[in-house]
Design a protein around this motif. Structure first.
Motif, mmCIF file in Angstrom:
data_model
loop_
_atom_site.group_PDB
_atom_site.id
_atom_site.type_symbol
_atom_site.label_atom_id
_atom_site.label_comp_id
_atom_site.label_asym_id
_atom_site.label_seq_id
_atom_site.Cartn_x
_atom_site.Cartn_y
_atom_site.Cartn_z
ATOM 1 N N CYS A 32 58.359 97.132 16.477
ATOM 2 C CA CYS A 32 57.081 97.610 17.006
ATOM 3 C C CYS A 32 55.947 97.332 16.029
ATOM 4 O O CYS A 32 54.854 96.924 16.434
ATOM 5 C CB CYS A 32 57.155 99.102 17.315
ATOM 6 S SG CYS A 32 58.094 99.493 18.787
ATOM 7 N N ARG A 33 56.198 97.529 14.748
ATOM 8 C CA ARG A 33 55.164 97.275 13.738
ATOM 9 C C ARG A 33 54.808 95.792 13.685
ATOM 10 O O ARG A 33 53.643 95.436 13.590
ATOM 11 C CB ARG A 33 55.627 97.762 12.375
ATOM 12 C CG ARG A 33 55.689 99.256 12.270
ATOM 13 C CD ARG A 33 56.147 99.677 10.907
ATOM 14 N NE ARG A 33 56.449 101.101 10.889
ATOM 15 C CZ ARG A 33 56.717 101.750 9.797
ATOM 16 N NH1 ARG A 33 56.726 101.147 8.630
ATOM 17 N NH2 ARG A 33 56.994 103.043 9.846
ATOM 18 N N HIS A 36 52.794 94.898 16.807
ATOM 19 C CA HIS A 36 51.434 95.434 16.679
ATOM 20 C C HIS A 36 50.595 94.548 15.746
ATOM 21 O O HIS A 36 49.458 94.194 16.058
ATOM 22 C CB HIS A 36 51.496 96.869 16.160
ATOM 23 C CG HIS A 36 50.169 97.525 16.046
ATOM 24 N ND1 HIS A 36 49.471 97.975 17.143
ATOM 25 C CD2 HIS A 36 49.395 97.801 14.971
ATOM 26 C CE1 HIS A 36 48.326 98.498 16.738
ATOM 27 N NE2 HIS A 36 48.259 98.406 15.417
ATOM 28 N N GLN A 40 47.260 92.261 16.748
ATOM 29 C CA GLN A 40 45.995 92.395 16.019
ATOM 30 C C GLN A 40 45.556 91.055 15.436
ATOM 31 O O GLN A 40 44.379 90.701 15.512
ATOM 32 C CB GLN A 40 46.123 93.438 14.911
ATOM 33 C CG GLN A 40 46.119 94.845 15.406
ATOM 34 C CD GLN A 40 46.189 95.840 14.262
ATOM 35 O OE1 GLN A 40 46.949 95.671 13.311
ATOM 36 N NE2 GLN A 40 45.376 96.882 14.353
#
Length: 166
Positions: A32-33, A36, A40
């Motif tokens: 998930c990190r 993300h 970005q």
């Protein structure tokens, strides 16, 4: 048809109580990190190479500042965090026009309100004019109007407080 969405709700569980920590931990992963971070990075590159020229950047800036003032006033100040920091926050609720007034929005809100009742936390949101009517009917109260008003003052920051357990 299950392949055609008719409604959408986006929620955040905020705070540092046990329920928030458990939910955040359950949703946190390296994958998930990385996703993300990649999103970005992609958005930054796209916005740099092909900036949006279709909007009034000054108006967007003023709107962002207004939203930040409202967030600070109703949710993020030290005093408000102490009272309402542990909460569910509805980021968005949308029901397609062809499916409105059938109880779908009420059912989605009912689920988050049930969770909030079990956890003993409030539910906060920013309501449009149409949403304000639904939320008031469900027991939400207006905390205050938006700081930026275009046209007649409608909508604002609203909150639902769970019933006290006996």
């Amino acid at each position: 048809s299950p392949d055609k969405p008719v409604a959408y709700i986006q929620l955040s569980r905020l705070g540092d109580d046990e329920a928030a920590r458990q939910l955040i931990a359950a949703q946190d992963s390296l994958w998930c990190r990385v996703c993300h971070w990649m999103i970005q990075l992609r958005n930054s590159i796209v916005n740099y190479l092909w900036p949006d020229r279709s909007s009034d950047h000054d108006a967007v800036r003023r709107f962002g500042e207004s939203a930040k003032r409202d967030s600070e006033k109703y949710w993020e100040s030290e005093e408000m965090r102490a009272q309402y920091g542990n909460r569910w926050h509805v980021r968005g609720l949308v029901v397609s026009l062809s499916h409105q007034r059938r109880g779908i929005g009420r059912a989605l809100m009912g689920e988050v309100m049930s969770r909030a009742q079990r956890e003993g936390v409030v539910v906060g949101l920013e309501a449009s004019e149409d949403g304000e009517m639904l939320y008031q009917a469900m027991g939400f109260t207006m905390r205050g109007p938006f700081s930026m008003v275009i046209g007649s003052p409608v909508g604002g920051c609203m909150m639902w407080t769970p019933a006290q357990s006996e």
